[in-house]
Design a protein around this motif. Structure first.
Motif, PDB file in Angstrom:
ATOM      1  N   LEU A 142       0.839  -1.193   0.000  1.00  0.00           N
ATOM      2  CA  LEU A 142       0.000   0.000   0.000  1.00  0.00           C
ATOM      3  C   LEU A 142       0.875   1.245   0.000  1.00  0.00           C
ATOM      4  O   LEU A 142       1.827   1.354   0.759  1.00  0.00           O
ATOM      5  CB  LEU A 142      -0.890  -0.019   1.242  1.00  0.00           C
ATOM      6  CG  LEU A 142      -1.923   1.088   1.333  1.00  0.00           C
ATOM      7  CD1 LEU A 142      -2.946   0.986   0.216  1.00  0.00           C
ATOM      8  CD2 LEU A 142      -2.607   1.057   2.685  1.00  0.00           C
ATOM      9  N   LYS A 143       0.535   2.169  -0.874  1.00  0.00           N
ATOM     10  CA  LYS A 143       1.285   3.421  -0.976  1.00  0.00           C
ATOM     11  C   LYS A 143       0.306   4.571  -0.978  1.00  0.00           C
ATOM     12  O   LYS A 143      -0.804   4.444  -1.470  1.00  0.00           O
ATOM     13  CB  LYS A 143       2.047   3.454  -2.316  1.00  0.00           C
ATOM     14  CG  LYS A 143       3.510   3.137  -2.253  1.00  0.00           C
ATOM     15  CD  LYS A 143       4.076   3.506  -3.619  1.00  0.00           C
ATOM     16  CE  LYS A 143       5.521   3.144  -3.772  1.00  0.00           C
ATOM     17  NZ  LYS A 143       5.931   3.391  -5.165  1.00  0.00           N
ATOM     18  N   ASN A 144       0.730   5.688  -0.439  1.00  0.00           N
ATOM     19  CA  ASN A 144      -0.090   6.887  -0.547  1.00  0.00           C
ATOM     20  C   ASN A 144       0.015   7.398  -1.982  1.00  0.00           C
ATOM     21  O   ASN A 144       1.073   7.334  -2.592  1.00  0.00           O
ATOM     22  CB  ASN A 144       0.442   7.937   0.435  1.00  0.00           C
ATOM     23  CG  ASN A 144      -0.482   9.115   0.542  1.00  0.00           C
ATOM     24  OD1 ASN A 144      -0.745   9.784  -0.457  1.00  0.00           O
ATOM     25  ND2 ASN A 144      -0.980   9.366   1.736  1.00  0.00           N
ATOM     26  N   TYR A 145      -1.108   7.934  -2.496  1.00  0.00           N
ATOM     27  CA  TYR A 145      -1.067   8.404  -3.895  1.00  0.00           C
ATOM     28  C   TYR A 145       0.007   9.479  -4.109  1.00  0.00           C
ATOM     29  O   TYR A 145       0.525   9.656  -5.199  1.00  0.00           O
ATOM     30  CB  TYR A 145      -2.438   8.921  -4.345  1.00  0.00           C
ATOM     31  CG  TYR A 145      -2.844  10.222  -3.695  1.00  0.00           C
ATOM     32  CD1 TYR A 145      -2.542  11.445  -4.316  1.00  0.00           C
ATOM     33  CD2 TYR A 145      -3.507  10.260  -2.479  1.00  0.00           C
ATOM     34  CE1 TYR A 145      -2.883  12.637  -3.720  1.00  0.00           C
ATOM     35  CE2 TYR A 145      -3.845  11.450  -1.873  1.00  0.00           C
ATOM     36  CZ  TYR A 145      -3.532  12.635  -2.501  1.00  0.00           C
ATOM     37  OH  TYR A 145      -3.855  13.823  -1.920  1.00  0.00           O
ATOM     38  N   LYS A 146       0.328  10.190  -3.005  1.00  0.00           N
ATOM     39  CA  LYS A 146       1.338  11.235  -3.135  1.00  0.00           C
ATOM     40  C   LYS A 146       2.710  10.656  -3.474  1.00  0.00           C
ATOM     41  O   LYS A 146       3.593  11.364  -3.949  1.00  0.00           O
ATOM     42  CB  LYS A 146       1.478  12.032  -1.832  1.00  0.00           C
ATOM     43  CG  LYS A 146       0.273  12.894  -1.535  1.00  0.00           C
ATOM     44  CD  LYS A 146       0.448  13.558  -0.175  1.00  0.00           C
ATOM     45  CE  LYS A 146      -0.896  13.970   0.389  1.00  0.00           C
ATOM     46  NZ  LYS A 146      -0.839  14.256   1.815  1.00  0.00           N
ATOM     47  N   ASP A 147       2.863   9.358  -3.252  1.00  0.00           N
ATOM     48  CA  ASP A 147       4.158   8.736  -3.534  1.00  0.00           C
ATOM     49  C   ASP A 147       4.151   7.980  -4.856  1.00  0.00           C
ATOM     50  O   ASP A 147       5.139   7.352  -5.214  1.00  0.00           O
ATOM     51  CB  ASP A 147       4.542   7.787  -2.394  1.00  0.00           C
ATOM     52  CG  ASP A 147       4.661   8.548  -1.081  1.00  0.00           C
ATOM     53  OD1 ASP A 147       5.162   9.702  -1.132  1.00  0.00           O
ATOM     54  OD2 ASP A 147       4.244   8.012  -0.041  1.00  0.00           O
ATOM     55  N   PHE A 148       3.028   8.022  -5.579  1.00  0.00           N
ATOM     56  CA  PHE A 148       3.002   7.360  -6.896  1.00  0.00           C
ATOM     57  C   PHE A 148       3.974   8.102  -7.801  1.00  0.00           C
ATOM     58  O   PHE A 148       3.902   9.325  -7.942  1.00  0.00           O
ATOM     59  CB  PHE A 148       1.602   7.415  -7.520  1.00  0.00           C
ATOM     60  CG  PHE A 148       0.573   6.556  -6.808  1.00  0.00           C
ATOM     61  CD1 PHE A 148       0.906   5.764  -5.704  1.00  0.00           C
ATOM     62  CD2 PHE A 148      -0.740   6.523  -7.277  1.00  0.00           C
ATOM     63  CE1 PHE A 148      -0.053   4.991  -5.071  1.00  0.00           C
ATOM     64  CE2 PHE A 148      -1.695   5.751  -6.645  1.00  0.00           C
ATOM     65  CZ  PHE A 148      -1.354   4.985  -5.535  1.00  0.00           C
ATOM     66  N   GLU A 149       4.878   7.323  -8.407  1.00  0.00           N
ATOM     67  CA  GLU A 149       5.917   7.936  -9.244  1.00  0.00           C
ATOM     68  C   GLU A 149       5.355   8.891 -10.281  1.00  0.00           C
ATOM     69  O   GLU A 149       5.795  10.021 -10.444  1.00  0.00           O
ATOM     70  CB  GLU A 149       6.745   6.843  -9.959  1.00  0.00           C
ATOM     71  CG  GLU A 149       7.677   6.079  -9.031  1.00  0.00           C
ATOM     72  CD  GLU A 149       8.710   6.986  -8.375  1.00  0.00           C
ATOM     73  OE1 GLU A 149       9.255   7.848  -9.093  1.00  0.00           O
ATOM     74  OE2 GLU A 149       8.935   6.835  -7.149  1.00  0.00           O
ATOM     75  N   LEU A 150       4.339   8.409 -11.020  1.00  0.00           N
ATOM     76  CA  LEU A 150       3.809   9.192 -12.139  1.00  0.00           C
ATOM     77  C   LEU A 150       3.225  10.516 -11.651  1.00  0.00           C
ATOM     78  O   LEU A 150       3.461  11.570 -12.237  1.00  0.00           O
ATOM     79  CB  LEU A 150       2.742   8.379 -12.884  1.00  0.00           C
ATOM     80  CG  LEU A 150       2.185   9.088 -14.107  1.00  0.00           C
ATOM     81  CD1 LEU A 150       3.089   8.883 -15.308  1.00  0.00           C
ATOM     82  CD2 LEU A 150       0.772   8.638 -14.423  1.00  0.00           C
ATOM     83  N   LEU A 151       2.463  10.430 -10.529  1.00  0.00           N
ATOM     84  CA  LEU A 151       1.810  11.646 -10.039  1.00  0.00           C
ATOM     85  C   LEU A 151       2.845  12.627  -9.488  1.00  0.00           C
ATOM     86  O   LEU A 151       2.676  13.836  -9.568  1.00  0.00           O
ATOM     87  CB  LEU A 151       0.793  11.298  -8.950  1.00  0.00           C
ATOM     88  CG  LEU A 151      -0.339  10.358  -9.389  1.00  0.00           C
ATOM     89  CD1 LEU A 151      -1.369  10.206  -8.264  1.00  0.00           C
ATOM     90  CD2 LEU A 151      -1.032  10.861 -10.646  1.00  0.00           C
ATOM     91  N   LYS A 152       3.915  12.061  -8.946  1.00  0.00           N
ATOM     92  CA  LYS A 152       4.961  12.902  -8.375  1.00  0.00           C
ATOM     93  C   LYS A 152       5.769  13.618  -9.455  1.00  0.00           C
ATOM     94  O   LYS A 152       6.194  14.756  -9.293  1.00  0.00           O
ATOM     95  CB  LYS A 152       5.930  12.035  -7.543  1.00  0.00           C
ATOM     96  CG  LYS A 152       5.755  12.229  -6.050  1.00  0.00           C
ATOM     97  CD  LYS A 152       6.474  11.161  -5.252  1.00  0.00           C
ATOM     98  CE  LYS A 152       7.972  11.084  -5.533  1.00  0.00           C
ATOM     99  NZ  LYS A 152       8.597   9.983  -4.749  1.00  0.00           N
ATOM    100  N   ASN A 153       5.953  12.895 -10.569  1.00  0.00           N
ATOM    101  CA  ASN A 153       6.903  13.410 -11.559  1.00  0.00           C
ATOM    102  C   ASN A 153       6.279  14.065 -12.785  1.00  0.00           C
ATOM    103  O   ASN A 153       6.982  14.443 -13.704  1.00  0.00           O
ATOM    104  CB  ASN A 153       7.825  12.282 -12.025  1.00  0.00           C
ATOM    105  CG  ASN A 153       8.646  11.751 -10.866  1.00  0.00           C
ATOM    106  OD1 ASN A 153       8.955  12.502  -9.931  1.00  0.00           O
ATOM    107  ND2 ASN A 153       8.958  10.474 -10.904  1.00  0.00           N
ATOM    108  N   THR A 154       4.973  14.131 -12.798  1.00  0.00           N
ATOM    109  CA  THR A 154       4.335  14.732 -13.962  1.00  0.00           C
ATOM    110  C   THR A 154       3.789  16.097 -13.560  1.00  0.00           C
ATOM    111  O   THR A 154       3.150  16.232 -12.521  1.00  0.00           O
ATOM    112  CB  THR A 154       3.184  13.847 -14.469  1.00  0.00           C
ATOM    113  OG1 THR A 154       3.683  12.531 -14.616  1.00  0.00           O
ATOM    114  CG2 THR A 154       2.646  14.352 -15.787  1.00  0.00           C
TER     115      THR A 154
END
Lengths: 731, 165
Positions: free
Chosen positions: A221-233
């Motif tokens: 489980l990961k917080n959405y804030k740590d999703f690579e794509l969301l972080k880097n786009t």
């Protein structure tokens, strides 16, 4: 031939699409306002585009319980679709805070109406088809227009060189068509593309992902804030982000970026699928933006102006077509029984009117004369004498009715020997004056059984007087007298004005005089305009160059001809006598308003218009006047004017050339040659050279100018002619 | 004096009761569902889809959602238009943009609790310009036990999914 095929296609395409094109362009102008009106709405939050997607989702998730969608439109406005109290709501937000900024922009009824009309003419699919077709026709119209301009201008490399002005419609049609070429081409092509897309001629592909549902995991489980794509786009990349539909792991985030679509596991952030948009999808997005201008005020404006120009081009185009006199030629005798053959090369028809008048008078004299277009050249069984009267198209091309002449001459050798003369119509204001007439002369000269009757005779600015000179000479050598009447269409429409003689100065020895007239009707006159006088005795019009000395005082400088009816009549006028004449605008011989420097060159009475230009000049504009006369005594007519102008600094230099006062003759052209570097400097700085006087002097001076241009400026004289820096009024 | 106080009390009690009755009529408990409309990869214009509540007798009760922003095309959804236009229903607040082939749309639908498990249905009818009209593209029973199941569409709709909100 080639010009006319393109010209007829251009016209035919425009006529066949005119109604739809008119509707589409007018609605197009209205629709160009929409993206601008949207773009200026205050929903753009500056700097937000550099936020990452995670940073944008954070405040949104905090403010709203149930988010369905976050999207960013082409204006950079960010909107969300959320459920509030069981209801779907969509609105713009501030990406920093998630705070609601305002409702989604509703399409105004006027834009809705215009869109429907623009797309389908309210005829559903049927209308869509026609609009698509119109778009295609517009593309062909533009392409044929490009070819026509290139032909007119003398090649694609001269596409953007100045346009030869014939009349308002023709000039502005060409000038504006060139300006709006790019947006019109873009509109036409993208319009065609969008139609093809509508009718599925271009297949639209959907991106489809193959998600392996058996491998979906809820851990780690990961917080959405740590999703690579969301972080880097960054937000600027985003088009749409769809939230998972439910909490089942089978539902995922769908992130649509500018170039790809990505599926994200809502628990782990794992990329479940990633697809680049196919080429067609990207191309369609571009076509849409280019066609609508959405998101860009600048491009919308360009498109709007392009669209606006279409009705203008249609109107001017049709005016050009209807104004072009139809070539109606009637012949009393068939071409094989005539010994005189008159062939006409004409573009607008004026040349034909002159030729027709000539032909009519020759027939009146009892001669068998045949009048035809140059493209009608064939075997003339009884031809003894051939007269070719031709204009020149653009920069030296054959005019419309002569396009096949050269090949026809080769194809149809004449059975009898014949003599020929060529008369060229043109304007000395442009380079390649009467070029086509000279080409024709060369061509005919090379025929074994053709004999030159005389060298090419040129007629400047449709001067009827010049044409008369030629016909009279021609008639004389053929033992005839012809009485040509001026064709009606070329008569000027402005009314006659009254002028009272306020002063006269005579130089008996040289038969010249300077007449000062007061304009009592208030007709506006600019130095360089012409005074048109028609005496009752012969009904023939004479033109005199006017110099406006200010306060409605005009000067005309006249030389009496031994048998000149008009000049002798003028020569008898006394002070306070009234004469009635018309003022003919002669725009191409006005001193350009913005110029800082100018060189004025005249011989004899040609000084007339310059006296006016000088007297209305200020010290800000430097004028050099070269004047050629016989002896210093010749100058006395103008002396007081010139001396006054020099003392008031209206004239910087006065350089006279006297041809009879010393053993070795000095002509103006000699002084021009001597002062070559000074004249070159004036041209280089954008100033102009104006020449007024006899045709002979003009020829000599032009030769010198040609040398000056190549020696000092490394350019051809035609370069300056094209820019309107060489102005002539010679007779 | 006492009597008037009593009267006043009675009046106020009645008033409160009437107000309560009114408010209950207006605020009957509601449930809302999230509904996902997934379109197929058909070819053509964007589809008009209308979502309506159907009573146990198969009659239209009300319009829940209209996916289509241009009224010009509403009459194409013949059966629904006859009902909605017939009762002069105000649907401005429940219209949204059309979506094209392969796309999906999520909307929120609200029902009175009494309409759940009572034989009511949610009907999805659809039309595309110059193409076939589906009176029932998909239909879901308002049954709390089965409502979460995916329902396949027959026309332009691939499937419908609903989850409680």
């Amino acid at each position: 031939m080639i010009v006319s095929i393109w010209r007829y296609s251009h016209l035919f395409l425009a006529i066949s699409s005119s109604l739809f094109l008119l509707i589409a362009s007018i609605t197009g102008v209205i629709l160009a306002v929409e993206p601008i009106a949207n773009k200026v709405q205050p929903y753009n939050v500056s700097g937000a585009d550099s936020l990452s997607l995670a940073e944008v989702l954070n405040p949104i998730n905090a403010v709203y319980d149930e988010v369905l969608l976050v999207s960013r439109d082409r204006n950079g406005f960010v909107s969300v679709t959320v459920i509030i109290d069981g209801k779907n709501e969509s609105f713009y937000i501030d990406p920093y805070t998630g705070e609601r900024l305002g409702d989604l922009i509703q399409k105004a009824p006027v834009f809705q109406f215009a869109t429907n009309l623009h797309r389908s003419l309210f005829l559903k699919s049927f209308g869509r088809f026609f609009v698509g077709l119109t778009s295609l026709l517009l593309f062909f119209i533009a392409v044929s227009g490009i070819v026509l301009i290139a032909k007119r201008q003398g090649g694609y490399s001269k596409f953007f060189s100045p346009v030869v002005r014939e009349n308002f419609s023709q000039y502005h049609h060409v000038v504006y068509a060139r300006i709006v070429l790019l947006p019109v081409l873009v509109l036409a092509l993208t319009g065609v593309y969008l139609s093809l897309l509508r009718f599925d001629v271009i297949p639209q592909q959907q991106v489809s992902h193959e998600v392996d549902f058996d491998r979906l995991r809820e851990e780690p489980l990961k917080n959405y804030k740590d999703f690579e794509l969301l972080k880097n786009t960054s937000l600027s990349e985003l088009r749409e982000l769809e939230y998972p539909f439910s909490e089942f792991v089978e539902d995922y985030y769908i992130v649509r970026l500018k170039n790809k679509e990505v599926l994200l596991n809502q628990y782990t952030g794992e990329v479940l699928g990633q697809q680049k948009y196919p080429f067609v999808t990207m191309a369609s997005a571009w076509a849409n933006v280019l066609h609508t201008g959405e998101g860009s005020i600048l491009w919308s404006t360009v498109l709007g102006l392009g669209s606006l120009s279409i009705p203008f081009l249609m109107v001017t185009g049709f005016i050009i077509y209807f104004k072009r006199p139809k070539t109606r030629i009637k012949n009393r005798f068939s071409k094989n029984e005539c010994d005189h053959v008159i062939l006409v090369g004409t573009e607008g028809g004026t040349t034909l009117q002159y030729a027709q008048e000539f032909h009519r008078q020759v027939v009146k004299m009892g001669k068998k004369s045949y009048l035809g277009l140059m493209n009608d050249y064939g075997l003339f069984k009884k031809m003894d004498e051939c007269v070719v009267i031709t204009a020149t198209y653009g920069q030296g091309e054959a005019p419309a009715s002569a396009t096949r002449f050269m090949e026809l001459v080769e194809k149809h050798p004449q059975s009898r020997p014949f003599s020929f003369s060529v008369i060229g119509f043109g304007s000395t204001a442009y380079p390649n004056f009467c070029q086509y007439a000279y080409d024709v002369q060369e061509k005919l000269k090379n025929l074994s059984n053709a004999q030159v009757f005389e060298e090419v005779f040129t007629v400047n600015n449709q001067s009827f007087q010049a044409f008369l000179d030629w016909t009279n000479r021609w008639a004389k050598s053929h033992g005839m007298t012809l009485h040509l009447k001026k064709p009606k269409a070329t008569l000027h429409k402005n009314h006659a004005s009254d002028f009272v003689v306020v002063g006269r100065l005579d130089l008996e020895k040289e038969d010249t005089f300077l007449l000062t007239l007061k304009n009592i009707s208030g007709t506006k006159t600019v130095s360089g305009d012409l005074l048109s006088l028609t005496t009752e005795k012969d009904g023939i019009e004479r033109l005199y160059s006017i110099g406006n000395l200010g306060n409605d005082i005009l000067a005309i400088s006249v030389k009496k001809h031994p048998h000149g009816i008009c000049s002798n009549w003028l020569g008898q006028l006394d002070n306070d006598e009234i004469l009635s004449a018309r003022v003919v605008k002669n725009r191409h011989f006005h001193l350009p308003k913005g110029s800082k420097e100018a060189v004025l060159i005249a011989t004899g009475t040609g000084i007339g218009p310059f006296l006016g230009m000088i007297s209305s000049n200020t010290a800000k504009r430097k004028l050099r006047l070269y004047w050629g006369g016989r002896t210093p005594e010749s100058f006395c007519l103008y002396q007081s004017h010139i001396n006054k102008a020099i003392s008031k600094k209206q004239l910087e230099h006065f350089i006279p050339a006297y041809s009879r006062s010393q053993p070795n003759k000095v002509y103006v052209q000699h002084l021009i040659k001597r002062d070559g570097n000074k004249i070159a400097e004036v041209l280089r700085k954008g100033g102009c050279v104006m020449i007024c006087g006899s045709i002979n002097m003009q020829g000599e001076v032009m030769n010198e100018l040609k040398n000056i241009c190549s020696t000092y400026l490394n350019k051809d004289l035609s370069y300056y002619q094209n820019r309107g820096q060489i102005k002539m009024d010679c007779y | 004096m006492r009597k008037s106080v009593l009267n006043l009390c009675l009046v106020s009690v009645f008033t409160v009761q009437i107000l309560m009755a009114y408010s209950f009529a207006n605020f009957e408990p509601q449930v809302s569902y999230k509904c996902l409309i997934q379109m197929t990869n058909y070819t053509g214009e964007k589809a008009y889809v209308v979502v309506s509540l159907i009573d146990p007798d198969g009659k239209y009760v009300k319009t829940l959602y209209v996916q289509g922003d241009d009224k010009e095309w509403f009459p194409d959804l013949r059966s629904w238009w006859k009902f909605s236009d017939g009762i002069n229903e105000n649907i401005d607040a429940i219209t949204g943009a059309t979506i094209g082939n392969g796309q999906r749309n999520i909307v929120s639908l609200s029902f009175d609790t009494s309409q759940i498990d009572s034989g009511h249905k949610v009907r999805f009818e659809s039309a595309v310009e110059n193409q076939e009209y589906y009176k029932i593209d998909a239909e879901i029973e308002l049954n709390s036990a089965t409502i979460k199941e995916k329902v396949e569409g027959k026309g332009y709709i691939r499937y419908i999914r609903m989850v409680p909100n």
